[in-house]
Scaffold this active site. Structure first.
Site, PDB file in Angstrom:
ATOM      1  N   SER A  74       0.834  -1.204   0.000  1.00  0.00           N
ATOM      2  CA  SER A  74       0.000   0.000   0.000  1.00  0.00           C
ATOM      3  C   SER A  74       0.872   1.258   0.000  1.00  0.00           C
ATOM      4  O   SER A  74       1.654   1.465  -0.924  1.00  0.00           O
ATOM      5  CB  SER A  74      -0.959  -0.031   1.192  1.00  0.00           C
ATOM      6  OG  SER A  74      -1.957   0.954   1.069  1.00  0.00           O
ATOM      7  N   ASP A 202      -8.997  -7.191  -2.212  1.00  0.00           N
ATOM      8  CA  ASP A 202      -8.600  -5.841  -1.809  1.00  0.00           C
ATOM      9  C   ASP A 202      -9.782  -4.880  -2.007  1.00  0.00           C
ATOM     10  O   ASP A 202     -10.215  -4.648  -3.130  1.00  0.00           O
ATOM     11  CB  ASP A 202      -7.402  -5.390  -2.643  1.00  0.00           C
ATOM     12  CG  ASP A 202      -6.802  -4.078  -2.177  1.00  0.00           C
ATOM     13  OD1 ASP A 202      -7.441  -3.355  -1.394  1.00  0.00           O
ATOM     14  OD2 ASP A 202      -5.664  -3.789  -2.590  1.00  0.00           O
ATOM     15  N   HIS A 232      -6.415  -6.379   1.584  1.00  0.00           N
ATOM     16  CA  HIS A 232      -5.432  -5.345   1.262  1.00  0.00           C
ATOM     17  C   HIS A 232      -4.098  -5.528   1.983  1.00  0.00           C
ATOM     18  O   HIS A 232      -3.064  -5.110   1.485  1.00  0.00           O
ATOM     19  CB  HIS A 232      -6.037  -3.975   1.623  1.00  0.00           C
ATOM     20  CG  HIS A 232      -5.181  -2.819   1.243  1.00  0.00           C
ATOM     21  ND1 HIS A 232      -4.816  -2.551  -0.060  1.00  0.00           N
ATOM     22  CD2 HIS A 232      -4.600  -1.837   2.007  1.00  0.00           C
ATOM     23  CE1 HIS A 232      -4.066  -1.463  -0.093  1.00  0.00           C
ATOM     24  NE2 HIS A 232      -3.906  -1.009   1.135  1.00  0.00           N
TER      25      HIS A 232
END
Length: 267
Positions: A74, A202, A232
């Protein structure tokens, strides 16, 4: 090997993965906490990815690492791409990386809105701390941006997550700054061996809307893996699978020396 965590999290996300990588005996592993996150330095009020990359470069310099195999999830993936742009990466593994937009791409405003919409949950967690886990709806709401299902997270992980999100001044610092920032540029010019990992469940940066920027602009030599049935932050749900995925890619580009003494260095 440098492991970079997601937005609002800390080095805690790598607890299950870093030891598995270190146990191969082939890599030194550093999993630091970035500025503005739980346990990291404070940083400026308006943080941005460039400052996060600056801090990682200082840490690498302190260890004598000119380059490293860099893995980021991320926000950590966004920082990893920035470090690669600066020539600090031997290889790059981006797990559901952020930054896949330009200055005015609707996707950027969508992700900022998602985190702003989570403000009531964040405030509730700050007010209650670990006691929030006793509320019946907390786990059913909290897993959505993290894992495929609520039951994939154990109690220790939930406590780490609450501790991280409630000690993260970067929550508003980075959101404010990101409204003014472009995303990742110059991807087509990347020379670093790159592995893009797309997480099937995700909900923060769902495929293909948030991965199209990468699949369109990264070089054709980029290795792409679709990781099934994970959310995620897959390190919580599938540490062995994530560790194996990282090591199998990085091994292709590793050049161990006689003096290397691999160890785990989370800090």
């Amino acid at each position: 090997m440098l492991l970079l965590h997601p937005f609002m999290m800390s080095q805690n996300v790598w607890k299950g993965v870093a030891p598995l990588i270190a146990d191969t005996g082939r890599y030194e592993v550093l999993a630091p906490t970035m500025p503005g996150h739980n346990g990291g330095i404070k940083g400026r009020f308006f943080l941005d990815t460039a400052e996060l990359a600056d801090d990682m470069e200082r840490r690498m310099d302190a260890l004598g690492w000119d380059t490293a195999h860099i893995v980021g999830n991320s926000l950590g993936g966004w920082v990893a791409f920035e470090l690669a742009r600066r020539g600090r990466a031997r290889s790059l593994t981006g797990i559901a990386p952020a930054g896949g937009w330009t200055r005015y791409t609707p996707a950027k405003f969508e992700i900022v809105f998602k985190f702003v919409a989570g403000l009531p949950v964040w405030l509730g967690a700050k007010a209650l701390g670990p006691r929030a886990l006793k509320l019946p709806f907390v786990r059913q709401l909290g897993f959505v941006p993290i894992s495929a299902t609520a039951d994939r997270l154990n109690d220790e992980q939930w406590l780490d997550i609450i501790d991280d999100v409630t000690h993260c001044p970067a929550y508003y610092q980075l959101l404010l700054k990101s409204l003014l920032m472009p995303g990742l540029l110059e991807l087509a010019e990347a020379k670093t061996p790159t592995h893009l990992v797309i997480c099937e469940k995700d909900r923060v940066l769902p495929h293909p809307r948030f991965t199209r920027h990468f699949t369109k602009h990264l070089p054709q030599s980029t290795h792409v893996t679709h990781l099934e049935n994970v959310g995620h932050i897959p390190m919580f749900e599938a540490p062995r699978e994530v560790a194996d995925l990282i090591v199998s890619f990085v091994d292709r580009y590793a050049t161990p020396t006689r003096d290397d003494k691999p160890h785990e260095a989370i800090g």
